[in-house]
Design a protein around this motif. Structure first.
Motif, PDB file in Angstrom:
ATOM      1  N   ILE A 195       0.867  -1.174   0.000  1.00 38.97           N
ATOM      2  CA  ILE A 195       0.000   0.000   0.000  1.00 38.97           C
ATOM      3  C   ILE A 195       0.905   1.225   0.000  1.00 38.97           C
ATOM      4  O   ILE A 195       1.833   1.317   0.804  1.00 38.97           O
ATOM      5  CB  ILE A 195      -0.903   0.043   1.244  1.00 38.97           C
ATOM      6  CG1 ILE A 195      -1.729  -1.242   1.365  1.00 38.97           C
ATOM      7  CG2 ILE A 195      -1.806   1.272   1.200  1.00 38.97           C
ATOM      8  CD1 ILE A 195      -2.833  -1.402   0.372  1.00 38.97           C
ATOM      9  N   THR A 196       0.652   2.150  -0.904  1.00 39.36           N
ATOM     10  CA  THR A 196       1.430   3.391  -0.941  1.00 39.36           C
ATOM     11  C   THR A 196       0.761   4.432  -0.063  1.00 39.36           C
ATOM     12  O   THR A 196      -0.451   4.647  -0.157  1.00 39.36           O
ATOM     13  CB  THR A 196       1.533   3.918  -2.380  1.00 39.36           C
ATOM     14  OG1 THR A 196       2.199   2.945  -3.191  1.00 39.36           O
ATOM     15  CG2 THR A 196       2.333   5.220  -2.428  1.00 39.36           C
ATOM     16  N   TYR A 197       1.535   5.092   0.791  1.00 36.12           N
ATOM     17  CA  TYR A 197       0.979   6.180   1.588  1.00 36.12           C
ATOM     18  C   TYR A 197       1.675   7.476   1.208  1.00 36.12           C
ATOM     19  O   TYR A 197       2.901   7.584   1.316  1.00 36.12           O
ATOM     20  CB  TYR A 197       1.119   5.925   3.091  1.00 36.12           C
ATOM     21  CG  TYR A 197       0.440   7.015   3.880  1.00 36.12           C
ATOM     22  CD1 TYR A 197      -0.946   7.168   3.818  1.00 36.12           C
ATOM     23  CD2 TYR A 197       1.166   7.932   4.620  1.00 36.12           C
ATOM     24  CE1 TYR A 197      -1.586   8.195   4.487  1.00 36.12           C
ATOM     25  CE2 TYR A 197       0.525   8.966   5.297  1.00 36.12           C
ATOM     26  CZ  TYR A 197      -0.844   9.093   5.223  1.00 36.12           C
ATOM     27  OH  TYR A 197      -1.486  10.126   5.862  1.00 36.12           O
ATOM     28  N   PRO A 198       0.921   8.497   0.777  1.00 33.46           N
ATOM     29  CA  PRO A 198       1.553   9.721   0.280  1.00 33.46           C
ATOM     30  C   PRO A 198       2.168  10.608   1.354  1.00 33.46           C
ATOM     31  O   PRO A 198       3.053  11.415   1.051  1.00 33.46           O
ATOM     32  CB  PRO A 198       0.392  10.460  -0.405  1.00 33.46           C
ATOM     33  CG  PRO A 198      -0.680   9.437  -0.603  1.00 33.46           C
ATOM     34  CD  PRO A 198      -0.512   8.474   0.536  1.00 33.46           C
ATOM     35  N   GLY A 243      -1.463   9.564  10.308  1.00 33.55           N
ATOM     36  CA  GLY A 243      -2.082   9.443   9.002  1.00 33.55           C
ATOM     37  C   GLY A 243      -1.912   8.094   8.343  1.00 33.55           C
ATOM     38  O   GLY A 243      -2.766   7.661   7.557  1.00 33.55           O
ATOM     39  N   VAL A 244      -0.818   7.395   8.662  1.00 33.61           N
ATOM     40  CA  VAL A 244      -0.546   6.103   8.026  1.00 33.61           C
ATOM     41  C   VAL A 244      -1.613   5.063   8.353  1.00 33.61           C
ATOM     42  O   VAL A 244      -1.725   4.042   7.660  1.00 33.61           O
ATOM     43  CB  VAL A 244       0.853   5.605   8.426  1.00 33.61           C
ATOM     44  CG1 VAL A 244       0.862   5.129   9.888  1.00 33.61           C
ATOM     45  CG2 VAL A 244       1.351   4.523   7.480  1.00 33.61           C
ATOM     46  N   ARG A 262       4.389   1.465   1.733  1.00 35.45           N
ATOM     47  CA  ARG A 262       5.516   2.108   1.063  1.00 35.45           C
ATOM     48  C   ARG A 262       5.281   3.609   0.968  1.00 35.45           C
ATOM     49  O   ARG A 262       4.142   4.060   0.821  1.00 35.45           O
ATOM     50  CB  ARG A 262       5.692   1.554  -0.354  1.00 35.45           C
ATOM     51  CG  ARG A 262       5.773   0.045  -0.442  1.00 35.45           C
ATOM     52  CD  ARG A 262       7.023  -0.481   0.196  1.00 35.45           C
ATOM     53  NE  ARG A 262       7.169  -1.925  -0.044  1.00 35.45           N
ATOM     54  CZ  ARG A 262       8.023  -2.701   0.607  1.00 35.45           C
ATOM     55  NH1 ARG A 262       8.795  -2.171   1.553  1.00 35.45           N
ATOM     56  NH2 ARG A 262       8.102  -3.995   0.345  1.00 35.45           N
ATOM     57  N   PRO A 263       6.335   4.408   1.006  1.00 33.30           N
ATOM     58  CA  PRO A 263       6.159   5.862   0.857  1.00 33.30           C
ATOM     59  C   PRO A 263       5.922   6.242  -0.598  1.00 33.30           C
ATOM     60  O   PRO A 263       6.331   5.533  -1.523  1.00 33.30           O
ATOM     61  CB  PRO A 263       7.495   6.425   1.354  1.00 33.30           C
ATOM     62  CG  PRO A 263       8.486   5.334   1.076  1.00 33.30           C
ATOM     63  CD  PRO A 263       7.737   4.034   1.294  1.00 33.30           C
TER      64      PRO A 263
END
Length: 330
Positions: A195-198, A243-244, A262-263
């Protein structure tokens, strides 16, 4: 081409009428469903002869055509301005005249205009409890356009076009394909390896689940008669801190809680931005992922009572998974 066509079932003719501009967008669709559920007649403007959803009265026209908007607004109690320029493009060129047409229609019809706002208006130092009176010093292009649009509503109210603004965080929900949840974190239809977290994982972030937001809009529409000619409200939505946790909720929603987070590769996006208009527009508001900006909703809840609020895991599941026959909260 303009004209009116109805698809049944619809609310009784005596029911109040809302005109939704942008009814085929994710926010407009959610609002249409919420208004219908509360017994309103829903009229929707569309640029083609297709009727994408039943239960609505479809009027064919373009939000850039002032005469078409004025005709569609006849008899309406509320005009919901949920239309936006597509793909983040031409915000000033298209967004300003479309809103001007809606304001003119509100004035001639006597309808109250409701404008869904966001937090682009606020600078990175706005804080984690921002109320409706907070100073607006936008640092992004879209933020400056949003402030200008709200100023148009203030001026319109002084000349007989009543309006309300309801600001919210990042939208997500069923069918919201352009939301950060769908477009950046979890891309439907692709194999999931992570999962990408912005954002900065430890920094809180504000989200708005569209069905909840739509219900709040209907509640405002019901209560609008006692409000000033222009007013602003903040929708609290889902404040997720850290937020994550939104990424972990997404992993649980797809049944893969073990997925790594993932960032977002912001450095690569900045390098590629000269070649992509869309990336430049995303980077225009990237500060929202680095600093916490939370909207204080006390004014809204004082008016409508408890804010509609779907639990996070249910909201993310409904956003990411195909609909089922399982009953959902009304």
């Amino acid at each position: 081409m303009s004209g009116l066509a109805s698809s049944s079932p619809v609310a009784p003719a005596a029911a109040p009428l809302v005109l939704i501009l942008g009814a085929t967008g994710s926010a407009g669709r959610a609002a249409a469903a919420a208004f219908l559920a509360r017994g309103w007649r829903v009229r929707a403007m569309h640029r083609t002869v297709d009727q994408p959803a039943s239960g609505l009265e479809w009027v064919w026209g373009d939000a850039m055509d002032p005469d078409a908007v004025a005709r569609a607004a006849q008899g309406a109690t509320i005009i919901l301005h949920a239309v936006n320029p597509p793909k983040y493009r031409r915000w000033r060129e298209l967004g300003i005249p479309m809103l001007a047409n809606a304001i003119a229609a509100a004035k001639t019809s006597g309808a109250r205009l409701i404008f869904p706002g966001n937090i682009y208006n606020f600078a990175p130092d706005a804080g984690v409890s921002v109320d409706e009176r907070a100073p607006q010093f936008p640092v992004s292009r879209k933020g400056r356009v949003r402030v200008e649009m709200e100023h148009m509503l203030v001026q319109g109210a002084r000349h007989g076009a009543r309006s309300l603004v309801i600001r919210a965080g990042d939208f997500f929900g069923p069918g919201a394909a352009t939301s950060w949840l769908h477009a950046a974190m979890v891309r439907p239809g692709k194999p999931l390896k992570s999962i990408t977290y912005p954002g900065v994982p430890s920094v809180g972030h504000l989200w708005a689940f569209l069905p909840d937001f739509a219900e709040a809009i209907v509640s405002l529409a019901v209560a609008e008669r006692g409000l000033p000619a222009f007013d602003v409200f903040h929708f609290g939505g889902h404040w997720i801190d850290p937020g994550v946790e939104m990424a972990h909720a997404a992993a649980r929603a797809v049944g893969r809680p073990e997925l790594p987070v993932r960032p977002m590769p912001w450095t690569l996006l900045r390098l590629a931005s000269p070649f992509s208009f869309f990336l430049r527009e995303l980077l225009d508001v990237d500060y929202l992922w680095r600093v916490p900006i939370r909207l204080n909703n006390r004014k809204l809840t004082a008016l409508i009572g408890a804010e509609p609020h779907t639990p996070l895991d249910e909201a993310v599941r409904r956003s990411l998974l195909p609909p089922t026959n399982t009953p959902v909260r009304s």
